[in-house]
Motif scaffolding. Structure first.
Motif, PDB file in Angstrom:
ATOM      1  N   SER A   1      19.969 -17.386  83.992  1.00 20.47           N
ATOM      2  CA  SER A   1      19.976 -16.652  85.256  1.00 20.47           C
ATOM      3  C   SER A   1      18.546 -16.260  85.635  1.00 20.47           C
ATOM      4  O   SER A   1      17.856 -15.582  84.870  1.00 20.47           O
ATOM      5  CB  SER A   1      20.820 -15.384  85.112  1.00 20.47           C
TER       6      SER A   1
ATOM      7  N   VAL B   1      17.619 -14.175  87.840  1.00 22.80           N
ATOM      8  CA  VAL B   1      17.548 -12.722  88.025  1.00 22.80           C
ATOM      9  C   VAL B   1      17.348 -12.041  86.669  1.00 22.80           C
ATOM     10  O   VAL B   1      16.447 -11.215  86.491  1.00 22.80           O
ATOM     11  CB  VAL B   1      18.837 -12.213  88.704  1.00 22.80           C
ATOM     12  N   ASP B   2      18.186 -12.409  85.713  1.00 24.14           N
ATOM     13  CA  ASP B   2      18.100 -11.773  84.394  1.00 24.14           C
ATOM     14  C   ASP B   2      16.805 -12.140  83.685  1.00 24.14           C
ATOM     15  O   ASP B   2      16.246 -11.325  82.941  1.00 24.14           O
ATOM     16  CB  ASP B   2      19.301 -12.175  83.533  1.00 24.14           C
TER      17      ASP B   2
ATOM     18  N   LYS C   1      24.755  -6.633  78.466  1.00 22.98           N
ATOM     19  CA  LYS C   1      24.058  -6.571  79.760  1.00 22.98           C
ATOM     20  C   LYS C   1      24.793  -5.616  80.704  1.00 22.98           C
ATOM     21  O   LYS C   1      26.023  -5.482  80.590  1.00 22.98           O
ATOM     22  CB  LYS C   1      24.047  -7.963  80.408  1.00 22.98           C
ATOM     23  N   PRO C   2      24.124  -4.972  81.657  1.00 22.36           N
ATOM     24  CA  PRO C   2      22.700  -5.156  81.923  1.00 22.36           C
ATOM     25  C   PRO C   2      21.836  -4.463  80.871  1.00 22.36           C
ATOM     26  O   PRO C   2      22.075  -3.309  80.531  1.00 22.36           O
ATOM     27  CB  PRO C   2      22.505  -4.512  83.302  1.00 22.36           C
ATOM     28  N   VAL C   3      20.830  -5.214  80.391  1.00 20.98           N
ATOM     29  CA  VAL C   3      19.952  -4.699  79.347  1.00 20.98           C
ATOM     30  C   VAL C   3      18.955  -3.730  79.966  1.00 20.98           C
ATOM     31  O   VAL C   3      18.401  -3.982  81.034  1.00 20.98           O
ATOM     32  CB  VAL C   3      19.220  -5.872  78.662  1.00 20.98           C
ATOM     33  N   ARG C   4      18.739  -2.614  79.284  1.00 19.30           N
ATOM     34  CA  ARG C   4      17.807  -1.605  79.781  1.00 19.30           C
ATOM     35  C   ARG C   4      16.549  -1.584  78.924  1.00 19.30           C
ATOM     36  O   ARG C   4      16.553  -2.027  77.777  1.00 19.30           O
ATOM     37  CB  ARG C   4      18.462  -0.232  79.731  1.00 19.30           C
TER      38      ARG C   4
ATOM     39  N   TRP D   1      25.854 -16.779  76.999  1.00 16.28           N
ATOM     40  CA  TRP D   1      26.493 -17.846  77.768  1.00 16.28           C
ATOM     41  C   TRP D   1      25.453 -18.599  78.588  1.00 16.28           C
ATOM     42  O   TRP D   1      24.936 -18.091  79.566  1.00 16.28           O
ATOM     43  CB  TRP D   1      27.547 -17.291  78.737  1.00 16.28           C
TER      44      TRP D   1
ATOM     45  N   SER E   1      26.932 -10.358  78.868  1.00 12.99           N
ATOM     46  CA  SER E   1      27.543  -9.438  79.840  1.00 12.99           C
ATOM     47  C   SER E   1      28.923  -8.995  79.374  1.00 12.99           C
ATOM     48  O   SER E   1      29.511  -8.075  79.946  1.00 12.99           O
ATOM     49  CB  SER E   1      27.642 -10.102  81.212  1.00 12.99           C
ATOM     50  N   GLU E   2      29.436  -9.647  78.329  1.00 14.38           N
ATOM     51  CA  GLU E   2      30.783  -9.307  77.851  1.00 14.38           C
ATOM     52  C   GLU E   2      30.721  -8.718  76.456  1.00 14.38           C
ATOM     53  O   GLU E   2      30.085  -9.274  75.553  1.00 14.38           O
ATOM     54  CB  GLU E   2      31.667 -10.553  77.870  1.00 14.38           C
TER      55      GLU E   2
END
Lengths: 151, 144
Positions: B33, B35-36, B128-131, B78, B107-108
């Motif tokens: 991703s 974005v990620d 996720k979302p990772v901080r 994933w 994310s899961e």
């Protein structure tokens, strides 16, 4: 130009986006990653998001047409979109993605179709609102991305 | 400052130091991703790591074959073609790479998935979302 007024407007706009549930705390996490080296990081990530999400929505649209009742495929695409929404704090859009996935799990075609329309609608609304927000921030100048909204 | 070259985002730390002592640790981030990838690269950069971010397990292995100084790998679970779990397996099977700590992101929050990754040798599993605080906590422990 009254920059402090523009900054107030931007802060007010952001608060409104939070109050109405369009955004959640994760958006603040993204904005907090801005620094002197990357002063426009949040806008860059949001731009990436809308490019990516438009592609994913198109993929889902095609899959709904080309692969009838292939709930696994539909769900896999929507999982990606939901992940991106989650990463930028797009809360309402994420909720609609989750609804779609629930309908996939139930094997409910009509539910999926209606839910997908909601996903697209939320996507369009969010894009408009964030474009307006970042435009205001650009006008407000470097100190525009100020603080968290009062929540 | 981060630059994007092909599928890779390369970001230099703003200054020396990093979490470990001595040279700035070089972290390889893997996520399909965009974005990620941008977010995790920024989080790592803000923690003063040198970052290379790639979009697939295949590219990660190519880079690991060329760069001898990767201190840590953080990878999404994933991904198409090669999952983060499969990348973890390949790293741990390699005599050259197996000492590199690997952190998985997903994310899961699936317990069986988490257990499987930890059993395979992952240092940690982040949902996720990772901080930034997640990264700081894990990396401080692993790179100490």
């Amino acid at each position: 130009m009254d920059y402090s007024n523009l900054r107030r407007q931007a802060a007010s706009m952001k608060k409104s986006l939070f109050d109405q549930g369009y955004l959640d705390e994760q958006f603040c996490q993204v904005e907090d990653l801005q620094d002197e080296a990357s002063p426009n990081f949040a806008e860059e990530v949001i731009t990436l998001f809308f490019k990516d999400s438009a592609r994913l929505i198109s993929n889902i649209e095609q899959a709904l047409e080309k692969y009838p009742k292939d709930f696994n495929k539909w769900d896999a695409y929507m999982q990606q979109l939901k992940g991106s929404c989650s990463s930028i704090g797009a809360s309402r859009m994420k909720s609609e993605c989750m609804s779609f996935r629930e309908f996939c799990g139930q094997g409910n075609v009509e539910g999926c179709m209606k839910s997908f329309q909601k996903v697209k609608r939320e996507h369009g609304v969010l894009r408009q609102k964030l474009e307006a927000y970042f435009q205001l921030l650009r006008q407000a100048g470097p100190a525009g991305a100020a603080t968290r909204p009062g929540m | 400052m981060a630059s994007i070259v092909g599928g890779a985002v390369v970001a230099a730390a703003a200054g020396g130091g990093g979490v470990g002592v001595g040279a700035t640790p070089h972290v390889l981030a893997v996520d399909d991703s965009s974005v990620d990838r941008a977010i995790i690269a920024a989080i790592l950069r803000s923690s003063r790591f040198r970052v290379t971010a790639v979009d697939s397990g295949k590219r990660a292995l190519e880079l690991l074959g060329k760069e001898p100084d990767v201190s840590m790998i953080i990878t999404d679970y994933w991904m198409p073609e090669m999952t983060g779990y499969e990348l973890l397996q390949k790293v741990k099977e390699s005599s050259n790479l197996k000492q590199i700590p690997v952190v998985i992101m997903s994310s899961e929050n699936v317990q069986t998935r988490i257990s499987r990754c930890l059993e395979e040798g992952a240092e940690d599993f982040l949902v996720k979302p990772v901080r930034a605080s997640d990264v700081s906590r894990v990396f401080s422990r692993v790179l100490r």
